[in-house]
Design a protein around this motif. Structure first.
Motif, mmCIF file in Angstrom:
data_model
loop_
_atom_site.group_PDB
_atom_site.id
_atom_site.type_symbol
_atom_site.label_atom_id
_atom_site.label_comp_id
_atom_site.label_asym_id
_atom_site.label_seq_id
_atom_site.Cartn_x
_atom_site.Cartn_y
_atom_site.Cartn_z
ATOM 1 N N VAL A 117 0.846 -1.205 0.000
ATOM 2 C CA VAL A 117 0.000 0.000 0.000
ATOM 3 C C VAL A 117 0.880 1.253 0.000
ATOM 4 N N GLN A 118 1.959 1.232 0.747
ATOM 5 C CA GLN A 118 2.883 2.374 0.718
ATOM 6 C C GLN A 118 3.478 2.531 -0.684
ATOM 7 N N HIS B 93 1.602 6.123 -7.375
ATOM 8 C CA HIS B 93 0.464 6.852 -7.965
ATOM 9 C C HIS B 93 0.331 8.263 -7.405
ATOM 10 N N HIS B 94 1.346 8.724 -6.745
ATOM 11 C CA HIS B 94 1.360 10.104 -6.219
ATOM 12 C C HIS B 94 0.122 10.365 -5.354
ATOM 13 N N GLY B 95 -0.121 9.440 -4.441
ATOM 14 C CA GLY B 95 -1.301 9.565 -3.580
ATOM 15 C C GLY B 95 -1.083 10.461 -2.380
ATOM 16 N N LEU B 96 -0.150 11.352 -2.481
ATOM 17 C CA LEU B 96 0.093 12.288 -1.369
ATOM 18 C C LEU B 96 0.737 13.557 -1.897
ATOM 19 N N GLN B 97 0.526 14.602 -1.118
ATOM 20 C CA GLN B 97 1.252 15.851 -1.398
ATOM 21 C C GLN B 97 2.032 16.236 -0.141
ATOM 22 N N CYS B 98 1.358 16.871 0.834
ATOM 23 C CA CYS B 98 2.118 17.233 2.050
ATOM 24 C C CYS B 98 2.413 16.009 2.905
ATOM 25 N N GLY B 99 1.589 14.973 2.788
ATOM 26 C CA GLY B 99 1.825 13.737 3.518
ATOM 27 C C GLY B 99 1.212 13.677 4.907
ATOM 28 N N PHE B 100 0.551 14.748 5.324
ATOM 29 C CA PHE B 100 0.047 14.746 6.702
ATOM 30 C C PHE B 100 -1.010 13.662 6.914
ATOM 31 N N CYS B 101 -1.893 13.506 5.942
ATOM 32 C CA CYS B 101 -2.979 12.522 6.085
ATOM 33 C C CYS B 101 -2.525 11.105 5.768
ATOM 34 N N THR B 102 -1.326 10.980 5.175
ATOM 35 C CA THR B 102 -0.929 9.722 4.533
ATOM 36 C C THR B 102 -0.825 8.525 5.482
ATOM 37 N N GLY C 123 -13.931 8.703 6.313
ATOM 38 C CA GLY C 123 -13.410 9.093 7.629
ATOM 39 C C GLY C 123 -11.985 9.603 7.604
ATOM 40 N N ASN C 124 -11.426 9.727 6.410
ATOM 41 C CA ASN C 124 -10.045 10.220 6.285
ATOM 42 C C ASN C 124 -10.055 11.473 5.416
ATOM 43 N N ILE C 125 -9.641 12.570 5.994
ATOM 44 C CA ILE C 125 -9.684 13.845 5.277
ATOM 45 C C ILE C 125 -8.296 14.196 4.740
ATOM 46 N N CYS C 126 -8.270 14.587 3.460
ATOM 47 C CA CYS C 126 -7.042 15.081 2.842
ATOM 48 C C CYS C 126 -7.296 16.498 2.347
ATOM 49 N N ARG C 127 -6.422 17.410 2.728
ATOM 50 C CA ARG C 127 -6.616 18.812 2.338
ATOM 51 C C ARG C 127 -5.875 19.158 1.049
ATOM 52 N N CYS C 128 -5.085 18.208 0.530
ATOM 53 C CA CYS C 128 -4.199 18.563 -0.585
ATOM 54 C C CYS C 128 -4.578 17.943 -1.925
ATOM 55 N N THR C 129 -4.845 16.654 -1.941
ATOM 56 C CA THR C 129 -4.758 15.907 -3.199
ATOM 57 C C THR C 129 -6.021 15.917 -4.040
ATOM 58 N N TYR D 151 -8.111 13.732 -3.623
ATOM 59 C CA TYR D 151 -8.449 12.311 -3.445
ATOM 60 C C TYR D 151 -8.245 11.441 -4.686
ATOM 61 N N HIS D 152 -8.206 12.014 -5.870
ATOM 62 C CA HIS D 152 -8.195 11.179 -7.071
ATOM 63 C C HIS D 152 -7.022 10.194 -7.074
ATOM 64 N N ASN D 153 -5.819 10.700 -6.816
ATOM 65 C CA ASN D 153 -4.666 9.793 -6.837
ATOM 66 C C ASN D 153 -4.647 8.850 -5.643
#
Ligand code: FES
Ligand code: FES
Length: 167
Positions: A89-90, A96-105, A134-140, A142-144
């Motif tokens: 999963v990591q 697939h660039h599923g993160l930007q700042c990484g805080f939610c990752t 239940g998982n919030i991402c402020r950056c991506t 969500y698509h990736n």
């Protein structure tokens, strides 16, 4: 104070904590496992998700004392469960660039591992988006992240019933 004992990332830990100590604070402040993040403290963001006895749990919603006697897995211990530098999963989030700042990752990844385990039939985009509520991402956007989850499901042999559509 409560005396607690648990296994965290395969290692036995014990100690005394105040009864009000949340699991997330115990992990971060007592054990130094700061990969588990605190985004809200009000059980909304999912940045604090860890596994307790194999199930994804928001560790800001659980007292450390409640986790006594349990096995806890955090992002720091995840790769070792796959015997690799990165858990599949990591690796999928990276590819697939599923993160930007990484805080939610870390929370996203721990939620995803649990999600894939609960869906041996495979995942589709709608299910993934529902499961990630239940998982919030402020950056991506969500698509990736969704693409990464579907790819990880396939890589882990669970199959996927579709790929994420273009944004
Ligand atoms: S810190 Fe636990 S849900 Fe936000
Ligand atoms: S990557 Fe920044 S909050 Fe999700």
């Amino acid at each position: 104070m409560s005396e607690i004992n648990m296994v965290v990332n395969g290692r036995k830990v014990s100690g005394n904590v105040e009864d009000r100590t949340l699991l997330v604070h115990y992990l971060r402040e007592n054990l130094g496992l700061t990969g588990t993040h605190v985004g809200c403290d009000t059980s909304q963001c999912g940045a604090c998700v860890v596994h307790v006895d194999g199930k994804a749990v928001k560790s800001c919603t659980m007292l450390a004392a409640q986790a006594s006697g349990s096995e806890v897995l955090t992002i720091e211990g995840l790769a070792a469960t796959a015997g690799a530098d990165l858990h599949p999963v990591q690796a999928a989030f990276k590819e697939h660039h599923g993160l930007q700042c990484g805080f939610c990752t870390p929370g996203m990844i721990m939620t995803t591992v649990d999600m894939i385990a609960r869906h041996p039939e495979g995942l589709d985009e709608k299910t993934v988006r529902h499961e990630l509520e239940g998982n919030i991402c402020r950056c991506t956007g969500y698509h990736n992240i969704v693409k990464a989850v579907l790819a990880a499901s396939q890589a882990m042999g669970k199959g996927s019933k579709g790929t994420a559509k273009a944004a």
